[in-house]
Design a protein around this motif. Structure first.
Motif: not given
Length: 230
Positions: A48, A51, A53, A55, A118, A121-123
């Motif tokens: 990716s 992007q 992020m 929080d 990261l 959260t998403t990774l």
């Protein structure tokens, strides 16, 4: 810089133009980003890129460069371009002795922050972070793996907590940026200098009558007054 982040959250009207040479360097950096993203994509290594992020707990918003597959591991990569003097100084013995490595400490903090959010959260499978330096004048490149550990990530959390404490109390934090950035590149340097000259308070206008900051859900009025921190 804590103060820059505070002003940025306030979405203040920019009062200082950045010099042409900086704008030219920024465009060169954008070209480097595009090239590296395209190259890793063609290799089949790109996971990716570019992007955002967010929080809400830390009132944080950031945008990472790219995440790639290297040796079957997900790796966060941040791309930095430097002129020849900056590139050489960063690799000098005195710089490494002072900072513990040839990674710019401000770059390190930025990448560690992106890595922290990261992975949280998403990774969560993210395993590594690297900074990819390019010398704009010679074309020389340097890829460095960061030695990220829990102690470093804890310092990132502490600084964000400190910034949020200033934010909640409406107290302007101290200027903690690199001198060259503060004097030449910071878009708020005129406001910052006015503040440091000893004024107890002053007024500044936000970019619009009512707007939300990019890092929180707080709404700012057109005319905002700040108290001088002690």
């Amino acid at each position: 810089c804590l103060r820059y982040q505070f002003f940025y959250r306030k979405n203040l009207q920019i009062t200082s133009d950045r010099p042409y040479t900086w704008a030219h360097a920024a465009r060169d950096g954008d070209a480097m980003h595009e090239w590296l993203i395209d190259a890793t994509d063609q290799m089949g290594a790109l996971h990716s890129s570019e992007q955002t992020m967010i929080d809400n707990d830390y009132n944080f918003k950031g945008r990472y460069d790219l995440v790639v597959w290297i040796n079957n591991k997900l790796v966060l990569v941040d791309i930095k371009t430097q002129n020849n003097n900056q590139f050489k100084r960063r690799n000098s013995k005195s710089f490494i002795k002072t900072n513990g490595s040839n990674i710019d400490p401000y770059h390190r903090k930025q990448i560690e922050t992106y890595y922290l959010f990261l992975k949280a959260t998403t990774l969560p499978e993210l395993e590594e972070a690297r900074v990819y330096y390019k010398n704009r004048e010679t074309g020389e490149r340097q890829e460095i793996i960061l030695d990220i550990n829990e102690n470093r990530l804890m310092k990132v959390r502490q600084e964000l907590t400190l910034l949020n404490n200033y934010w909640k109390s409406e107290m302007i934090p101290p200027c903690t940026g690199e001198i060259s950035f503060c004097k030449n590149l910071c878009p708020y340097r005129e406001i910052c200098q006015q503040y440091d000259q000893g004024a107890c308070s002053y007024s500044v206008e936000s970019k619009s009558t009512s707007t939300k900051t990019k890092a929180s859900n707080k709404t700012i009025s057109k005319q905002t007054y700040y108290r001088r921190s002690k």
